[in-house]
Design an enzyme around this catalytic site. Structure first.
Site, mmCIF file in Angstrom:
data_model
loop_
_atom_site.group_PDB
_atom_site.id
_atom_site.type_symbol
_atom_site.label_atom_id
_atom_site.label_comp_id
_atom_site.label_asym_id
_atom_site.label_seq_id
_atom_site.Cartn_x
_atom_site.Cartn_y
_atom_site.Cartn_z
ATOM 1 N N SER A 45 -2.955 -7.298 -1.196
ATOM 2 C CA SER A 45 -3.494 -8.892 -1.266
ATOM 3 C C SER A 45 -4.201 -9.073 -1.483
ATOM 4 C CB SER A 45 -3.196 -9.341 0.022
ATOM 5 O OG SER A 45 -1.909 -9.122 0.971
ATOM 6 N N GLY A 46 -5.350 -8.310 -2.206
ATOM 7 C CA GLY A 46 -6.376 -8.955 -2.541
ATOM 8 C C GLY A 46 -8.164 -8.433 -1.514
ATOM 9 N N HIS A 98 -7.325 -5.319 7.784
ATOM 10 C CA HIS A 98 -5.745 -5.676 7.874
ATOM 11 C C HIS A 98 -4.795 -5.942 9.100
ATOM 12 C CE1 HIS A 98 -5.405 -4.741 3.690
ATOM 13 N NE2 HIS A 98 -6.032 -3.767 3.824
ATOM 14 N N ARG A 120 -1.342 -13.240 -0.634
ATOM 15 C CA ARG A 120 -0.542 -12.913 -1.785
ATOM 16 C C ARG A 120 0.762 -13.382 -1.960
ATOM 17 N NH1 ARG A 120 -1.778 -8.037 -5.443
ATOM 18 N NH2 ARG A 120 -1.826 -8.947 -7.723
ATOM 19 N N SER A 128 2.544 -3.733 -6.091
ATOM 20 C CA SER A 128 1.451 -3.571 -5.894
ATOM 21 C C SER A 128 1.425 -2.834 -4.605
ATOM 22 C CB SER A 128 0.282 -4.362 -5.092
ATOM 23 O OG SER A 128 -0.718 -3.812 -5.770
ATOM 24 N N TYR A 183 -4.278 -15.303 -3.164
ATOM 25 C CA TYR A 183 -4.765 -14.320 -4.652
ATOM 26 C C TYR A 183 -5.041 -15.168 -5.534
ATOM 27 C CZ TYR A 183 -4.735 -10.943 -7.923
ATOM 28 O OH TYR A 183 -4.847 -9.819 -8.933
ATOM 29 N N MET A 222 -14.944 -4.644 -11.887
ATOM 30 C CA MET A 222 -14.480 -4.349 -10.679
ATOM 31 C C MET A 222 -14.107 -3.021 -10.897
ATOM 32 S SD MET A 222 -13.532 -7.081 -7.341
ATOM 33 C CE MET A 222 -13.166 -5.335 -6.015
ATOM 34 N N ARG A 246 -4.719 -2.556 -10.434
ATOM 35 C CA ARG A 246 -4.288 -1.719 -11.572
ATOM 36 C C ARG A 246 -3.754 -2.538 -12.005
ATOM 37 N NH1 ARG A 246 1.809 -2.895 -10.954
ATOM 38 N NH2 ARG A 246 0.691 -4.802 -10.119
ATOM 39 N N LYS A 247 -3.159 -4.531 -12.082
ATOM 40 C CA LYS A 247 -3.070 -5.247 -13.996
ATOM 41 C C LYS A 247 -4.124 -6.245 -12.808
ATOM 42 C CE LYS A 247 1.317 -3.871 -15.470
ATOM 43 N NZ LYS A 247 2.726 -4.683 -15.214
#
Ligand code: PPS
Length: 284
Positions: A45-46, A98, A120, A128, A183, A222, A246-247
Site C-alpha cells: 500500500s506504499g 502490517h 490504497r 502490486s 496512497y 527511492m 515497480r511502477k
C-alpha cells in the site's frame, strides 16, 4: 498462497522470520511509548514510501540518514527482526507494521503514540502484490494474475483479507492520535500530504527542507537508493528480478483486470465496505 505460511490467530504470515511466539510477545508485551510514531498499512500500500517520508521529515530533508541506513532500520518492523532493535532503543521511535488491529501491541491502545494508517485502492494493492510475490522466496508464488485475484478476494493471501485489515484499523479513525492517509492523495498531491504529516507530527519544516523531502521521497530517487529499493534483499529473500518500486502509479489495475474481475471486485467492495464513509476511498 497460504500453504507456506506461519499462522497466528487465524492470520497467515509469510514464512520469513515470523513466529507465533514472537507475534504473541509483540501483542502482549511490547511497550509502545507516547512519543512513538507508528506506521501501518496492508502490504503493498506504499509503506516504504511512508517510512522514507517520515524519516526524511525527521532529518529535515537531509538524505544522509536514508542513504546510509536500510529503510527497515530507520523505521523497524515490530513483528519482525525490528522487535529487538526497537525494544532496546531509547527516545522516540518510528515503528512499522502490517499487523491487524487485534494483533497490534495492546499497550498502544492506552498510549498517546501517533499512528498513520496508509490505505490504497485494494485493486492496485492486488496488482502490486501479484508482481511482488511472484519474485519472493518466502511465499507460495502465484502462477497467474487470475489465480492471485482469486486468492486475494478470498482473503487467502499473506496478512489475510485486505477488507478485514482496513475495516479493523478504520474503527480507530475518530481518535485524535490516528491519521488516515491514502496512497492516492499522496501520489496526486505529495506536497500537501507531506505537510499534513508534518502537522500531525508537530514538525515544522523550512521551505527548502520540505523541497528536499519531496525530492528524496520521489519514486525515481527511492528507486535508485539501495537502502530503500530492496536490492539488499535480493538473493536471500527476493529473486534478481524482484522489485519494490515497480511502477508507483494509481489505477494500474485497469491495465490488468478483466471486465468480469472488475465487476466481481466492485460487488465485493460494496458488500464489505458499504457502511463506511465512502470519502475514505477516494480513488479511481
Ligand atoms: S511492502 O513490501 O508491503 O512493504 O510494500 P509497500 O512499500 O507497502 O508498497 C509497494 C508499492 O509502493 C510503491 N511505492 C511508491 N509509489 C510512489 N512513489 C514512491 N516514492 C514509492 N515508493 C514505493 C511501489 O512502487 C509499490 O507499488 P507498485 O504499484 O507495485 O509500483
Amino acid at each position: 498462497m497460504t500453504g507456506k505460511c506461519v499462522w497466528f490467530e487465524g492470520i497467515p504470515f509469510p514464512s520469513l522470520d515470523y513466529s507465533p511466539e514472537l507475534l504473541r510477545e509483540v501483542q502482549e508485551s511490547f511497550l509502545i511509548k507516547d512519543e512513538d510514531v507508528l506506521l501501518l498499512t496492508f502490504p503493498k500500500s506504499g509503506m516504504n514510501w511512508l517510512m522514507e517520508t517520515v524519516c526524511l521529515i525527521h532529518s529535515k530533508g537531509d538524505p544522509k540518514w536514508i542513504q546510509s541506513v536500510p529503510i527497515w532500520e530507520g523505521s523497524p518492523w515490530v513483528e519482525l527482526s525490528g522487535y529487538n532493535l526497537l525494544k532496546d532503543k531509547e527516545g522516540p521511535r518510528f515503528i512499522t507494521s502490517h499487523l491487524f488491529v487485534q494483533l497490534f501491541p495492546r499497550s498502544f491502545f492506552k498510549s498517546k503514540a501517533k499512528m498513520i494508517y496508509l490505505i490504497r485502492n485494494p485493486r492496485d494493492v492486488l496488482v502490486s502484490g501479484y508482481f511482488f510475490w511472484r519474485s519472493a522466496k518466502f511465499v507460495k508464488r502465484p502462477q497467474s494474475l487470475e489465480q492471485y485475484f482469486e486468492w486475494f478476494v478470498e482473503g487467502n493471501v499473506v496478512f489475510g483479507s485486505w477488507f478485514d485489515h482496513a475495516r479493523g484499523w478504520m474503527s480507530m479513525r475518530d481518535k485524535e492520535n490516528f491519521l488516515i492517509l491514502s496512497y492516492e492523495e499522496m501520489k496526486w498531491d505529495t506536497r500537501s500530504t507531506v505537510e499534513k504529516i508534518c502537522q500531525f507530527l508537530g514538525k515544522k519544516l523550512e521551505p527548502e527542507e520540505l523541497n528536499s523531502v519531496l525530492k528524496n521521497n520521489s519514486f525515481q530517487v527511492m528507486k535508485e537508493n539501495n537502502m530503500s529499493n530492496f536490492s539488499l534483499l535480493k538473493g536471500q529473500y527476493l529473486e534478481e528480478n524482484g522489485l519494490l518500486l515497480r511502477k508507483g502509479v494509481t489505477g494500474d489495475w485497469k491495465n490488468y483486470f478483466t471486465v468480469a474481475q472488475a465487476e466481481i471486485f466492485d460487488k465485493l467492495f460494496q458488500e464489505k465496505m458499504a457502511d463506511l464513509p465512502q470519502e475514505l476511498f477516494a480513488w479511481e
